[in-house]
Design a protein around this motif. Structure first.
Motif, short mmCIF file in Angstrom:
data_model
loop_
_atom_site.label_atom_id
_atom_site.label_comp_id
_atom_site.label_asym_id
_atom_site.label_seq_id
_atom_site.Cartn_x
_atom_site.Cartn_y
_atom_site.Cartn_z
N ASP A 199 10.90 42.76 96.38
CA ASP A 199 12.19 43.03 95.73
C ASP A 199 13.26 43.23 96.80
O ASP A 199 14.02 44.20 96.77
N PHE A 200 13.32 42.31 97.75
CA PHE A 200 14.27 42.43 98.86
C PHE A 200 15.70 42.35 98.33
O PHE A 200 15.98 41.70 97.32
N PRO A 201 16.65 43.00 99.03
CA PRO A 201 18.04 42.98 98.56
C PRO A 201 18.64 41.60 98.68
O PRO A 201 18.42 40.89 99.66
N LEU A 202 19.41 41.19 97.68
CA LEU A 202 20.08 39.90 97.70
C LEU A 202 21.40 40.02 98.45
O LEU A 202 22.09 41.04 98.36
N ASP A 203 21.75 38.97 99.18
CA ASP A 203 22.99 38.93 99.92
C ASP A 203 24.07 38.33 99.02
O ASP A 203 23.97 37.17 98.62
N PRO A 204 25.11 39.09 98.68
CA PRO A 204 26.14 38.56 97.76
C PRO A 204 26.92 37.39 98.34
O PRO A 204 27.60 36.68 97.59
N ALA A 205 26.83 37.15 99.65
CA ALA A 205 27.53 36.02 100.26
C ALA A 205 26.77 34.71 100.09
O ALA A 205 27.31 33.64 100.37
N LEU A 206 25.51 34.80 99.63
CA LEU A 206 24.68 33.60 99.48
C LEU A 206 24.62 33.18 98.02
O LEU A 206 24.54 34.02 97.13
N HIS A 207 24.60 31.86 97.80
CA HIS A 207 24.53 31.31 96.45
C HIS A 207 23.55 30.15 96.44
O HIS A 207 23.51 29.35 97.37
N LYS A 208 22.80 30.06 95.37
CA LYS A 208 21.79 29.00 95.25
C LYS A 208 22.48 27.71 94.80
O LYS A 208 22.25 27.20 93.70
N SER A 209 23.29 27.15 95.71
CA SER A 209 24.12 26.00 95.39
C SER A 209 23.59 24.70 95.96
O SER A 209 24.06 23.63 95.56
N PHE A 210 22.64 24.75 96.89
CA PHE A 210 22.20 23.55 97.60
C PHE A 210 20.99 22.93 96.90
O PHE A 210 20.05 23.64 96.52
N TRP A 211 20.98 21.60 96.79
CA TRP A 211 19.82 20.93 96.20
C TRP A 211 18.59 21.20 97.03
O TRP A 211 17.50 21.45 96.49
N GLY A 212 18.71 21.12 98.33
CA GLY A 212 17.59 21.40 99.21
C GLY A 212 18.07 21.77 100.60
O GLY A 212 19.26 21.62 100.92
N MET A 213 17.16 22.28 101.44
CA MET A 213 17.47 22.65 102.82
C MET A 213 16.44 22.04 103.76
O MET A 213 15.24 22.01 103.44
#
Length: 461
Positions: A79-93
Motif C-alpha cells: 500500500d505504498f503512497p501514490l505520487d500525485p504528480a504521476l498519472h497512468k497516461s502512457f500506453w507503455g514504458m
C-alpha cells in the motif's frame, strides 16, 4: 452503459503541430532514422532505468558490482503512497533496471521494486530489452510483491556472438518456470540488431536471417516447454523489412524524431508518418494472423553532455522540449489508438560513454530519482469520454489557429492573472444540442470533466 440510438457524436478538439487533421488518418512519407548507437545489452543492457520520484522511496541508481538478487532485501509495502504528480497516461514504458550491466550485474530487488512502484503509476505495460542479470525475474518478482497492474514484454538482447543469446535464453526460461506467464505479454528477440549490423558492415539479408533464426528457436523452445507466448523483434522503423515482419508475431518499431532530424514541434507528425510506413508491412504481410505493430520507442532528450546541443532540425535537447513532446504526443497517441512505449522513464547515466551526448538524458526522472520540471499529461477529457462510452470525433488544430477557433466558437479568452494578457488553449469539446439548438462548448480538461457528469448522462442509459 448502453448508448441509445439518439446519442449524438461529441466533437473533441485538441492541439497538433501542423495543418488540421482528423486522428486516425495520418498520411506521410518515410523518414529514415539515423543510428542511435545505443549500447549493447552485454555492455550496458541497452535501455534504461535509474529510479524515480519525489516521494521518500530510494533511487535505484547504477549499482556497484554486487550479485543480482531477487531475494526480499527489505519489507514489502503493497500500500505504498501514490505520487500525485504521476498519472497512468502512457500506453507503455521502455524499461531496464539500473545496474543490470554485464558482468557486474548490480541490479537488486529493492531498487526494482522502487522503480515498479513509480512505473505502475504511469502505465500498465513494460517492454524490457534483455534477460541478463536476472532482469526478467527481478521485474516479475517486483510486480508480484507489490501486487500492481503491470504486464511485460520480456526480451533477449541479440548480439553477434552466440554465447550471450544462449545465456539469456536459459535465464529467461528459468524466469518463466519460476513466475509463470500471467504477467508476460510476449518475448522480443533483438533490439535494433539489423541497424547495428548494417553500421558494422554486414548486410541486411544476413542480419535479418539471424534474427529470424533466433525468433524461430525461441518460439520452438517455448512451445516445447508448454508456453503459448508471442515472439517478435524490435528495430528502427527505417530498417524494417517485409521478410523480417513476416517472421514475427509482433514488431516493435523504434521511432525517434530527435535522431530523425525533426523539430520538436513537428515530432508528432514525423513519428506518425514513420509509424504509418511501418504499418504498410503489416498490411502486406502474408502471416496469419498478421503481426501486431507497436511503436517500440518514442521520446525526447532533456539534456546532453554537449552543452547547447540541438538536433538536425534545430531543436534543443531540453526539459522544455521534453514537455512539448509529452504535451503533443501522449494524449494524441492514446486517442489515435497507437500502441507505444515511452522512452524512457529514468535517466541512464551509464550511457555517458556512448558517444552521443543526449543518450543519458531521456528520462522523465533524473539520475537522482527526481521528477524533472515537467507535468505528466492526464488526458482527462478523452479518458472520461472513453470511460463513459460516449461517441466522439477528435479534430486536431494547429497552435496558431487556436485563437481563431475560440473566436469562431464564441468563447471569451481567459486572462493570465500575472500578466493580464488574454490566452486561449485546448482541449475543447463541442456537445450537440438535443433540441436542434447551438452546441455547448466547454474548454479545458477539468471543466470538461465537470460538465460530463451529470449533463451528458441524459445521452446514455
Amino acid at each position: 452503459m448502453k448508448l441509445q440510438t439518439r446519442t449524438k457524436k461529441i466533437l473533441f478538439v485538441a492541439a497538433v503541430i501542423g495543418s488540421l487533421a482528423v486522428v486516425g488518418t495520418v498520411i506521410g512519407v518515410v523518414v529514415v532514422e539515423v543510428k542511435k548507437n545505443r549500447q549493447s545489452q552485454a555492455s550496458a543492457n541497452s535501455n534504461n532505468s535509474t529510479s524515480s520520484a519525489t516521494s521518500s522511496l530510494s533511487h535505484s541508481g547504477p549499482s556497484g558490482p554486487t550479485p543480482t538478487s531477487t531475494g526480499a532485501a527489505d519489507p514489502i509495502v503493497t500500500d505504498f503512497p501514490l505520487d500525485p504528480a504521476l498519472h497512468k497516461s502512457f500506453w507503455g514504458m521502455a524499461y531496464t533496471p539500473a545496474g543490470a550491466i554485464m558482468p557486474e550485474c548490480g541490479a537488486n530487488i529493492t531498487a526494482v521494486r522502487n522503480d515498479v512502484q513509480r512505473l505502475s503509476q504511469l502505465t500498465t505495460r513494460l517492454r524490457l530489452y534483455g534477460s541478463d542479470c536476472n532482469t526478467t525475474s527481478l521485474v516479475l518478482q517486483a510486480i508480484s510483491d507489490l501486487k500492481v497492474d503491470l504486464k511485460v514484454f520480456a526480451a533477449i538482447y541479440l548480439e553477434p556472438e552466440e554465447e550471450s543469446y544462449t545465456r539469456q535464453k536459459t535465464i529467461l526460461e528459468n524466469a518463466l518456470a519460476t513466475y509463470g506467464t500471467a504477467n508476460v505479454l510476449g518475448i522480443a528477440v533483438g533490439n535494433e540488431y539489423v541497424l547495428e549490423a548494417l553500421n558494422d558492415g554486414d548486410t541486411s539479408a544476413n542480419a535479418t536471417s539471424r534474427v529470424i533464426e533466433k525468433m524461430n528457436e525461441v518460439r520452438t523452445d517455448l512451445t516445447a516447454l508448454g508456453y503459448n507466448l508471442q515472439v517478435g523483434t524490435s528495430d528502427t522503423g527505417g530498417t524494417l523489412s517485409q521478410t523480417l515482419v513476416d517472421a514475427a508475431d509482433f514488431v516493435f518499431a523504434n521511432i525517434h524524431p530527435w535522431f530523425g532530424g525533426s523539430t520538436v514541434e513537428g515530432a508528432t507528425t514525423s513519428a506518425d508518418a514513420q509509424f504509418v510506413n511501418a504499418q504498410a508491412y503489416i498490411t502486406a504481410s502474408t502471416r496469419t494472423p498478421a503481426p501486431v505493430l507497436y511503436q517500440g520507442e518514442i521520446g525526447w532528450p532533456s539534456g546532453s553532455d554537449t552543452a547547447g546541443e540541438v538536433n538536425g532540425g534545430g531543436s534543443a535537447a531540453s526539459v522544455a522540449n521534453l514537455q512539448t513532446m509529452l504535451d503533443n504526443w501522449v494524449c494524441h497517441a492514446n486517442t489515435a489508438g497507437t500502441r507505444y512505449f515511452w522512452f524512457a522513464p529514468f535517466d541512464e547515466p551509464w550511457k555517458a560513454t556512448s558517444g552521443l551526448g543526449v543518450e543519458p538524458y531521456w528520462g522523465l526522472f533524473d539520475a537522482s530519482g527526481n521528477l524533472k520540471d515537467i507535468t505528466i499529461p492526464t488526458c482527462i477529457a478523452t479518458f472520461i469520454l472513453n470511460y463513459k462510452g460516449l461517441p466522439y470525433e477528435t479534430v486536431w488544430v494547429s497552435y496558431p489557429d487556436i485563437g481563431a477557433l475560440w473566436e469562431r466558437l464564441g468563447l471569451a479568452p481567459d486572462v493570465d492573472k500575472k500578466t493580464g494578457k488574454p490566452y486561449t488553449y485546448l482541449p475543447i469539446i463541442s456537445v450537440p444540442s438535443e433540441n436542434g439548438g447551438p452546441p455547448s462548448v466547454i474548454a479545458e480538461s477539468f471543466n470538461i470533466a465537470l460538465y460530463v457528469k451529470p449533463p451528458l448522462d441524459s445521452l446514455v442509459e
